[in-house]
Design a protein around this motif. Structure first.
Motif, mmCIF file in Angstrom:
data_model
loop_
_atom_site.group_PDB
_atom_site.id
_atom_site.type_symbol
_atom_site.label_atom_id
_atom_site.label_comp_id
_atom_site.label_asym_id
_atom_site.label_seq_id
_atom_site.Cartn_x
_atom_site.Cartn_y
_atom_site.Cartn_z
ATOM 1 N N TRP A 1 0.821 -1.213 0.000
ATOM 2 C CA TRP A 1 0.000 0.000 0.000
ATOM 3 C C TRP A 1 0.852 1.259 0.000
ATOM 4 O O TRP A 1 0.478 2.263 -0.621
ATOM 5 C CB TRP A 1 -0.998 -0.013 1.157
ATOM 6 C CG TRP A 1 -2.123 -0.938 0.842
ATOM 7 C CD1 TRP A 1 -2.328 -2.191 1.351
ATOM 8 C CD2 TRP A 1 -3.161 -0.719 -0.114
ATOM 9 N NE1 TRP A 1 -3.436 -2.749 0.778
ATOM 10 C CE2 TRP A 1 -3.972 -1.872 -0.122
ATOM 11 C CE3 TRP A 1 -3.493 0.331 -0.947
ATOM 12 C CZ2 TRP A 1 -5.100 -1.990 -0.939
ATOM 13 C CZ3 TRP A 1 -4.608 0.211 -1.764
ATOM 14 C CH2 TRP A 1 -5.396 -0.936 -1.753
ATOM 15 N N TYR B 1 1.707 1.583 -3.546
ATOM 16 C CA TYR B 1 0.514 1.996 -4.301
ATOM 17 C C TYR B 1 0.297 3.498 -4.167
ATOM 18 O O TYR B 1 0.023 4.183 -5.160
ATOM 19 C CB TYR B 1 -0.703 1.221 -3.784
ATOM 20 C CG TYR B 1 -1.987 1.584 -4.476
ATOM 21 C CD1 TYR B 1 -2.315 1.019 -5.708
ATOM 22 C CD2 TYR B 1 -2.882 2.490 -3.911
ATOM 23 C CE1 TYR B 1 -3.497 1.350 -6.356
ATOM 24 C CE2 TYR B 1 -4.066 2.818 -4.546
ATOM 25 C CZ TYR B 1 -4.366 2.251 -5.770
ATOM 26 O OH TYR B 1 -5.530 2.588 -6.403
ATOM 27 N N SER C 1 -18.110 -0.517 -10.619
ATOM 28 C CA SER C 1 -17.637 -0.963 -11.934
ATOM 29 C C SER C 1 -18.426 -2.185 -12.407
ATOM 30 O O SER C 1 -18.811 -2.273 -13.575
ATOM 31 C CB SER C 1 -16.154 -1.306 -11.884
ATOM 32 O OG SER C 1 -15.392 -0.165 -11.635
ATOM 33 N N GLN D 1 -15.454 1.165 -5.494
ATOM 34 C CA GLN D 1 -15.186 1.361 -6.915
ATOM 35 C C GLN D 1 -15.407 0.063 -7.691
ATOM 36 O O GLN D 1 -16.005 0.078 -8.776
ATOM 37 C CB GLN D 1 -13.751 1.864 -7.115
ATOM 38 C CG GLN D 1 -13.405 2.147 -8.550
ATOM 39 C CD GLN D 1 -11.979 2.660 -8.703
ATOM 40 O OE1 GLN D 1 -11.182 2.646 -7.771
ATOM 41 N NE2 GLN D 1 -11.665 3.114 -9.891
ATOM 42 N N ASN D 2 -14.934 -1.064 -7.159
ATOM 43 C CA ASN D 2 -15.140 -2.353 -7.822
ATOM 44 C C ASN D 2 -16.617 -2.682 -7.926
ATOM 45 O O ASN D 2 -17.086 -3.184 -8.953
ATOM 46 C CB ASN D 2 -14.405 -3.467 -7.081
ATOM 47 C CG ASN D 2 -12.910 -3.380 -7.260
ATOM 48 O OD1 ASN D 2 -12.419 -2.787 -8.208
ATOM 49 N ND2 ASN D 2 -12.172 -3.962 -6.342
ATOM 50 N N LYS E 1 0.337 6.146 -7.242
ATOM 51 C CA LYS E 1 -0.841 6.961 -7.545
ATOM 52 C C LYS E 1 -0.537 8.459 -7.464
ATOM 53 O O LYS E 1 -1.139 9.257 -8.175
ATOM 54 C CB LYS E 1 -1.987 6.632 -6.583
ATOM 55 C CG LYS E 1 -2.823 5.471 -7.001
ATOM 56 C CD LYS E 1 -3.491 5.756 -8.316
ATOM 57 C CE LYS E 1 -4.697 4.883 -8.527
ATOM 58 N NZ LYS E 1 -5.331 5.100 -9.808
ATOM 59 N N ILE F 1 -8.691 3.676 2.034
ATOM 60 C CA ILE F 1 -8.448 3.451 0.602
ATOM 61 C C ILE F 1 -9.011 2.098 0.176
ATOM 62 O O ILE F 1 -9.606 1.976 -0.899
ATOM 63 C CB ILE F 1 -6.936 3.547 0.278
ATOM 64 C CG1 ILE F 1 -6.445 4.980 0.438
ATOM 65 C CG2 ILE F 1 -6.632 3.026 -1.129
ATOM 66 C CD1 ILE F 1 -7.046 5.974 -0.545
ATOM 67 N N GLN F 2 -8.854 1.071 1.011
ATOM 68 C CA GLN F 2 -9.394 -0.245 0.680
ATOM 69 C C GLN F 2 -10.914 -0.204 0.588
ATOM 70 O O GLN F 2 -11.504 -0.845 -0.286
ATOM 71 C CB GLN F 2 -8.952 -1.279 1.717
ATOM 72 C CG GLN F 2 -7.497 -1.655 1.592
ATOM 73 C CD GLN F 2 -7.023 -2.560 2.710
ATOM 74 O OE1 GLN F 2 -7.522 -2.517 3.830
ATOM 75 N NE2 GLN F 2 -6.038 -3.390 2.406
ATOM 76 N N GLU G 1 -11.694 1.385 -2.718
ATOM 77 C CA GLU G 1 -11.417 0.439 -3.804
ATOM 78 C C GLU G 1 -12.554 -0.567 -3.935
ATOM 79 O O GLU G 1 -12.985 -0.897 -5.035
ATOM 80 C CB GLU G 1 -10.100 -0.293 -3.549
ATOM 81 C CG GLU G 1 -8.871 0.555 -3.692
ATOM 82 C CD GLU G 1 -8.240 0.432 -5.048
ATOM 83 O OE1 GLU G 1 -8.282 -0.642 -5.642
ATOM 84 O OE2 GLU G 1 -7.705 1.449 -5.514
#
Length: 139
Positions: A56, A59, A120, A116-117, A63, A109-110, A113
């Motif tokens: 992370w 990451y 999507s 977001q998944n 980013k 952040i997780q 994410e």
């Protein structure tokens, strides 16, 4: 503080420790990866927890375009392993000085994410439904 080792990845080298990879060439140089690719660095640590923490940190650096300032090469940009080792070590030290803040940030952040998944997948399902409706209308 964690101890990590950074090596140039070689596909024939057996990996027995917890690890992850960092892309070393191209416009996405510095991107952390769970699976290896031809142009990457291998980062090994002692525990899975350290792997997750370092992943992370890498990451966040990627980013934030942190590695762009260290990329060299006019055709295919890349990061030198010595540059990566020293800069990554320094950034890991900074993150571990504020370890609890870092862990809270990783958790947030997780969650984003995961959200977001989820969205999507929802958008993908909507696109499939639109396609099916269009196909049905044309018949």
């Amino acid at each position: 503080m964690t101890f990590h080792n950074v090596l140039t990845h070689q596909s024939q080298r057996p990996i027995t420790q917890p690890h992850f990879f960092i892309l070393s060439k191209g416009k996405n140089a510095g991107k952390p990866l769970k699976e290896s690719c031809p142009n990457c660095f291998l980062i090994t640590v002692k525990t899975e927890e350290e792997t997750e923490n370092l992943y992370w940190i890498a990451y966040f650096l990627w980013k934030a375009n942190f590695w762009h300032q260290f990329q060299i090469g006019s055709v295919i940009p890349f990061i030198r392993i010595t540059t990566f080792k020293s800069c990554f070590r320094d950034e890991v030290h900074k993150a571990y000085k504020q370890h609890q803040k870092h862990l809270d940030f990783v958790k947030r952040i997780q969650q984003l994410e995961a959200l977001q998944n989820h969205y999507s997948k929802t958008i993908e399902q909507i696109e499939k439904l639109k396609w099916a409706l269009l196909q049905n209308q044309l018949r």
